[in-house]
Design an enzyme around this catalytic site. Structure first.
Site, PDB file in Angstrom:
ATOM      1  N   HIS A 153       0.811  -1.207   0.000  1.00  0.00           N
ATOM      2  CA  HIS A 153       0.000   0.000   0.000  1.00  0.00           C
ATOM      3  C   HIS A 153       0.847   1.260   0.000  1.00  0.00           C
ATOM      4  O   HIS A 153       0.315   2.370  -0.116  1.00  0.00           O
ATOM      5  CB  HIS A 153      -0.978   0.008   1.186  1.00  0.00           C
ATOM      6  CG  HIS A 153      -0.332   0.117   2.525  1.00  0.00           C
ATOM      7  ND1 HIS A 153      -0.042  -0.960   3.320  1.00  0.00           N
ATOM      8  CD2 HIS A 153       0.063   1.195   3.239  1.00  0.00           C
ATOM      9  CE1 HIS A 153       0.496  -0.558   4.444  1.00  0.00           C
ATOM     10  NE2 HIS A 153       0.570   0.751   4.424  1.00  0.00           N
ATOM     11  N   ASP A 198       0.932  -7.769   1.418  1.00  0.00           N
ATOM     12  CA  ASP A 198       1.244  -6.362   1.630  1.00  0.00           C
ATOM     13  C   ASP A 198       2.753  -6.111   1.610  1.00  0.00           C
ATOM     14  O   ASP A 198       3.340  -5.687   2.610  1.00  0.00           O
ATOM     15  CB  ASP A 198       0.643  -5.900   2.963  1.00  0.00           C
ATOM     16  CG  ASP A 198       0.532  -4.385   3.045  1.00  0.00           C
ATOM     17  OD1 ASP A 198       0.797  -3.714   2.028  1.00  0.00           O
ATOM     18  OD2 ASP A 198       0.173  -3.875   4.126  1.00  0.00           O
ATOM     19  N   SER A 203       4.889   4.497   9.886  1.00  0.00           N
ATOM     20  CA  SER A 203       5.806   3.374  10.080  1.00  0.00           C
ATOM     21  C   SER A 203       5.524   2.209   9.153  1.00  0.00           C
ATOM     22  O   SER A 203       6.086   1.135   9.329  1.00  0.00           O
ATOM     23  CB  SER A 203       5.745   2.896  11.536  1.00  0.00           C
ATOM     24  OG  SER A 203       4.443   2.425  11.841  1.00  0.00           O
TER      25      SER A 203
END
Length: 1026
Positions: free
Chosen positions: A88, A119, A202
């Protein structure tokens, strides 16, 4: 609530999933013998290899919206220049990104891979670009992860350049977090969990052990607790090996690498043996699985969902328990995915149990990349591409359907929502993007065609709308963007052939001179409204029209600056207005379509300052339907002529009828009484500059008809006295919150008739195409001062003498008021003469009591051909009576006619709503930032609205021509130094990098000869100038 990736712009995403209690047996705890010195040495090695990623998604695509954000990544291959981060962060669509190392060296990075499901993704950079930093790559060690392992999360947490958070791995078998119902979600994998409390920024941080090895990848967190979710690295290691092999086999240029990924379009969940037994798993099967699995295994894979149209559709069902895959007991995601990735385009055999009954099925493994879109069509601001596996799984549709990722102007105008699936267009079935392009190639500008779509929120019913093909040139021609993993960019090409009607056609104005078509006054019905009321549902009322206005708000619209500090995506006010002050939600790639009976459009036909609308008279032929800047009919002219014969204006207590069209286009009449025929509007300034009705009196009625009914107010003889339209004001609550409030009032016809009469009779001024006829737009002389009335009783307290009070009462015994100055327009001739609080007593020795008196005085200057162009005003200031010569200004009423898009911000000359605030920079005020676009360099570097650009690279930019001349000299990829001055007077200097690939410089000009906005490219990547 779970937050996707802790990425700064994505903070706050909610989830519908709840945490489940877990009593599963985890792997045995391993003693951690690391000391503080060990951690210090590990962090000294790791920190230089961790980078801050600043990413800009240039277009909405698949699960992601356009926007700017920041995240974290880390170097996993120094020699080849590969950075690992989250999917993402890499984005599935076009992205521009930079990586900043700990010593503040910033380099561009390019996406080379994003996994279709999991991811993680990779950026590529030039290792030679790092000149001043000594660093080493961070090794990946997925096998080192275990419950109880002490870890550190090193990254850009909460916007800090370097943040180190401690934690302990608590689980290795957590279900993949669910972030959003219509966005990206990982699946078919375990996640790790620790109480490290990561926050925004983060995403993509390495989760390291005391030896400096990355054991996991930070991906998300839970907003309601300090839990953080980490992605295991086994699949990452496999993908990285493919990239490294591909780089080694290529020349100096990076080439796209294919990483085999297979899918059955199935989602599995790992369920414990207790639940599988409840699902019907036989005891002998459980015994077989336990003997064939490691001792710590506590469950099996169970089908959770099946994508329609996929290999497993109608063969597998939710609740099926997987026992064997190609003859092997398979209870772990990793083993299953390895087998599928090695079996692309081959069949695999699955043995399952469904309610205690064993079943065997053979399924063809699909290539996951083939159902992951790598191109999109951009047309009129809309982004359309094949439906991805991710969204097909979310919405339970077939992969590859024509999916609307962003509506843009044309589709939003028609009411097509985001996430819609287009099924039919212009009468032809649409099963692919190529079908849609084929239909578009046959349409011409201005064509109005039906479109059918379905939505995941109402999937069982098709909806049909009418789509009007953009007749203006607010957007570039339809284009196809195709992903190039070699360069990291998306290649652009025209979607339609050059000879297609949409590219070559122009709008031909109606040749017939409507002014020559005279209608006798006898044709206008003047029967009493009682008769009209009785037959109101039989025939449409003559002269009552339904109006649609559409405008792409690239200018003059209010948009606040989004000072998006790192870590938070703040609220951005994106509003625009119809010409009468109605507020309409909007953004650059959106428009507004309203009807006359809806609130906010009653006076668009005569008050819109730049774009225009469509008006349709009952029983009018299609050839008479146009969209010029000003819409009017000869019937209006006849009404105006009739109005000149009115005996008197409305008074308090008069009986009137409100006549208009309902939402279903049914003529409606409602009776009411006038409570105040001359109520002064007092609309305060909003948070952002936008149109406000000022110096205006309206009519108030005793009945509240709501804000959804508009039309005209007539007297008992059917003569039009006013237009019933909506206004908008902003109600403020405290210092930081506000909301828009709409109300409706009657706009007296005299305020419209004077201008309309000049247009019809022909006055001096620039010509404009109206209903196919070129008519001169009159110059209007105005006093650019905002006024407000004050009761004479209050004026006496300010020191106004009795003699003046008596004179004003004699002039107007009803209003009993005096006008006071609220402020002068910046740049007006009255700016340095009148002051706030001045009372306007008289003009040319004639007492002034209302706004109309000032308008009449300004028009008298034109009739007298007064070359001085000044009003002889008597004012009362701070206890003293003064005589002043105040200059007036001349406006043509056309409004904004030129805007420029540079680096994704819309610049123009300041519109009246800005000048009404009373401030223009002395350094230059011709380049005002009115709007900015999501995902643009202006968004990325903070060049927001409500400011003037006064210098570019040290060169003054007093007007748009100077601005264009300076920016044309700057090349693609160069940094630009911009000096700006905010609306509050605060100067600022910022830098931004030009990106002509996704954001070329272009301008829009309104052509009064054709009443069409024309687009011209000023500078783009493939051409220096146009």
């Amino acid at each position: 609530m779970e937050r996707l990736g802790s990425e700064g712009v994505l903070a706050g995403m909610e989830t519908s999933m709840k945490e489940e209690l877990c009593m599963e047996i985890d792997p045995p705890y391993k003693d951690n013998l690391a000391t503080a010195d060990d951690w210090r040495r590990a962090l000294n090695m790791v920190v230089p290899a961790v980078v801050v990623l600043r990413t800009t998604a240039c277009r909405a695509f698949d699960t992601e919206s356009a926007g700017a954000s920041y995240a974290t990544g880390f170097v996993v291959d120094k020699r080849r220049g590969i950075i690992l981060t989250n999917r993402h962060v890499v984005k599935p669509g076009p992205v521009v990104a930079e990586a900043m190392f700990v010593n503040r060296e910033e380099i561009p990075v390019y996406p080379i891979y994003r996994d279709p499901v999991h991811d993680f993704g990779f950026f590529h950079y030039d290792p030679c670009a790092i000149q001043f930093l000594s660093y080493e790559e961070i090794p990946l060690a997925p096998e080192a992860a275990c419950v109880g392992l002490e870890i550190r999360v090193v990254g850009n947490d909460s916007g800090e350049k370097v943040s180190i958070l401690a934690g302990t791995l608590a689980r290795l078998d957590r279900d993949a977090p669910h972030y959003k119902k219509d966005g990206y979600n990982d699946f078919n994998t375990f996640y790790m969990q620790a109480a490290s409390g990561t926050k925004g920024g983060s995403s993509g941080s390495p989760v390291i052990d005391w030896q400096g090895r990355a054991v996991a990848l930070n991906a998300g967190s839970k907003t309601s607790s300090a839990s953080a979710f980490f992605l295991p690295l086994e699949r990452v290691v496999r993908a990285l090996k493919f990239l490294q092999q591909g780089r080694d086999s290529s020349t100096n240029k990076w080439e796209a690498v294919t990483i085999p990924r297979g899918t059955l379009q199935l989602t599995f969940l790992h369920k414990g043996f207790d639940e599988t037994r409840r699902l019907g798993l036989r005891s002998e099967t459980e015994q077989l699985v336990r003997h064939a699995s490691p001792p710590e295994e506590t469950g099996m894979l169970v089908v959770d969902s099946v994508v329609p149209g996929g290999p497993a559709h109608k063969l597998l069902e939710p609740g099926d328990v997987l026992v064997h895959l190609n003859g092997e007991v398979t209870t772990q995601f990793l083993k299953m995915e390895n087998l599928l990735d090695d079996s692309v385009n081959h069949k695999v055999q699955l043995q399952i149990e469904r309610g205690g009954k064993p079943l065997t099925v053979e399924l063809l493994v699909q290539d996951l990349h083939l159902i992951t879109p790598d191109y999109f069509l951009e047309v009129s601001g809309a982004v359309i591409h094949p439906l991805s596996y991710q969204q097909a799984r979310n919405f339970r549709f077939h992969c590859g359907l024509v999916y609307v990722a962003e509506q843009g102007y044309m589709l939003f105008r028609a009411g097509v929502p985001r996430h819609a699936i287009i099924k039919k267009f212009a009468g032809e079935d649409i099963s692919s993007v190529d079908d849609l392009i084929s239909v578009l190639s046959k349409l011409s500008r201005g064509a109005r065609v039906p479109l059918e779509y379905i939505s995941h929120t109402d999937r069982h019913r098709r909806k049909s709308v009418l789509v009007t093909v953009d007749r203006h040139e607010w957007y570039a021609p339809p284009q196809i963007y195709t992903r190039n993993d070699g360069s990291g960019l998306w290649n652009v090409k025209l979607a339609l052939p050059l000879d297609s009607p949409l590219l070559s056609s122009t709008i031909n104005p109606i040749k017939q001179d409507l002014a020559s078509s005279r209608v006798s006054l006898d044709a206008i019905s003047v029967s009493p409204m009682e008769q009209t009321h009785h037959c109101i549902n039989q025939e449409p009322v003559d002269g009552v029209t339904s109006m649609e206005t559409s405008c792409e708000h690239v200018a003059d619209g209010p948009q606040c600056e989004d000072e998006s500090d790192a870590g938070t995506k703040k609220r951005r006010v994106e509003e625009d207005i119809s010409a009468d002050g109605s507020i309409l939600p909007d953004s650059l790639h959106e428009q507004v379509e309203e009807r006359l009976e809806d609130s906010g459009t009653a006076t668009d036909a005569v008050l819109r300052d730049y774009q225009g609308g469509v008006a349709v008279v009952a029983n009018a032929s299609p050839e008479q339907v146009l969209e010029p800047t000003l819409v009017m009919f000869e019937a209006i002219q006849l009404i105006i002529q009739a109005l000149s014969k009115l005996e008197r204006a409305l008074c308090r207590g008069d009986s009137v009828f409100l006549v208009g069209l309902s939402r279903s286009l049914q003529a409606t009449s409602r009776k009411s009484f006038v409570t105040n025929p001359c109520a002064a509007l007092n609309i305060g300034s909003a948070d952002c500059p936008r149109y406000r009705a000022t110096n205006m009196e309206v009519i108030e009625l005793d009945t509240d008809f709501g804000s959804t009914f508009s039309g005209v107010i007539t007297d008992e003889h059917g003569r039009v006295q006013a237009i019933w339209g909506s206004f908008s004001t902003q109600l403020k609550y405290g210092c930081s919150s506000s909301e828009d409030h709409q109300f409706v009032r009657g706009i007296p016809i005299y305020s419209i008739s004077k201008i309309l009469d000049k247009i019809i009779n022909g006055a001096d001024g620039p010509t404009l195409l109206i209903n196919g006829v070129k008519r001169p737009m009159p110059f209007v002389r105005i006093l650019e001062v905002e006024l407000y009335p004050t009761l004479l009783s209050k004026a006496r307290s300010f020191g106004l003498t009795d003699s003046w009070i008596q004179a004003l009462v004699k002039k107007d015994p009803i209003r009993r008021q005096v006008l006071r100055v609220k402020g002068c327009f910046a740049g007006s001739k009255a700016e340095n003469l009148l002051e706030q609080g001045d009372m306007v007593l008289a003009i040319n020795k004639e007492p002034v009591t209302c706004f109309r008196d000032i308008e009449d005085a300004c028009q008298e200057l034109d009739r007298c051909n007064d070359t001085d162009e000044k009003l002889k005003m008597t004012i009362f200031r701070q206890g003293r009576e003064m005589e002043l010569l105040v200059g007036t200004d001349v406006r043509d009423g056309i409004g904004t006619t030129r805007v420029i898009n540079w680096c994704g911000c819309i610049v123009q000359e300041p519109h009246p709503a800005v000048r009404a605030l009373g401030y223009l920079p002395e350094e230059g005020h011709g380049v005002y930032v009115a709007r900015w676009c999501h995902g643009s360099p202006a968004h990325r570097y903070g060049l927001y609205a409500l400011q003037w650009i006064v210098e570019v690279n040290g060169k003054p930019t007093p007007d748009l021509d100077a601005f264009v001349a300076v920016t044309k000299e700057i090349e693609h990829g160069e940094f630009v130094r911009v000096r700006s001055i905010h609306l509050n007077g605060k100067p600022r200097v910022l830098t931004l990098k030009q990106d002509f690939h996704y954001w070329p410089t272009w301008e829009l000009r309104f052509d009064p000869e054709t009443a069409v906005w024309c687009r011209k490219t000023i500078k783009a990547l493939d051409c220096s100038t146009a």
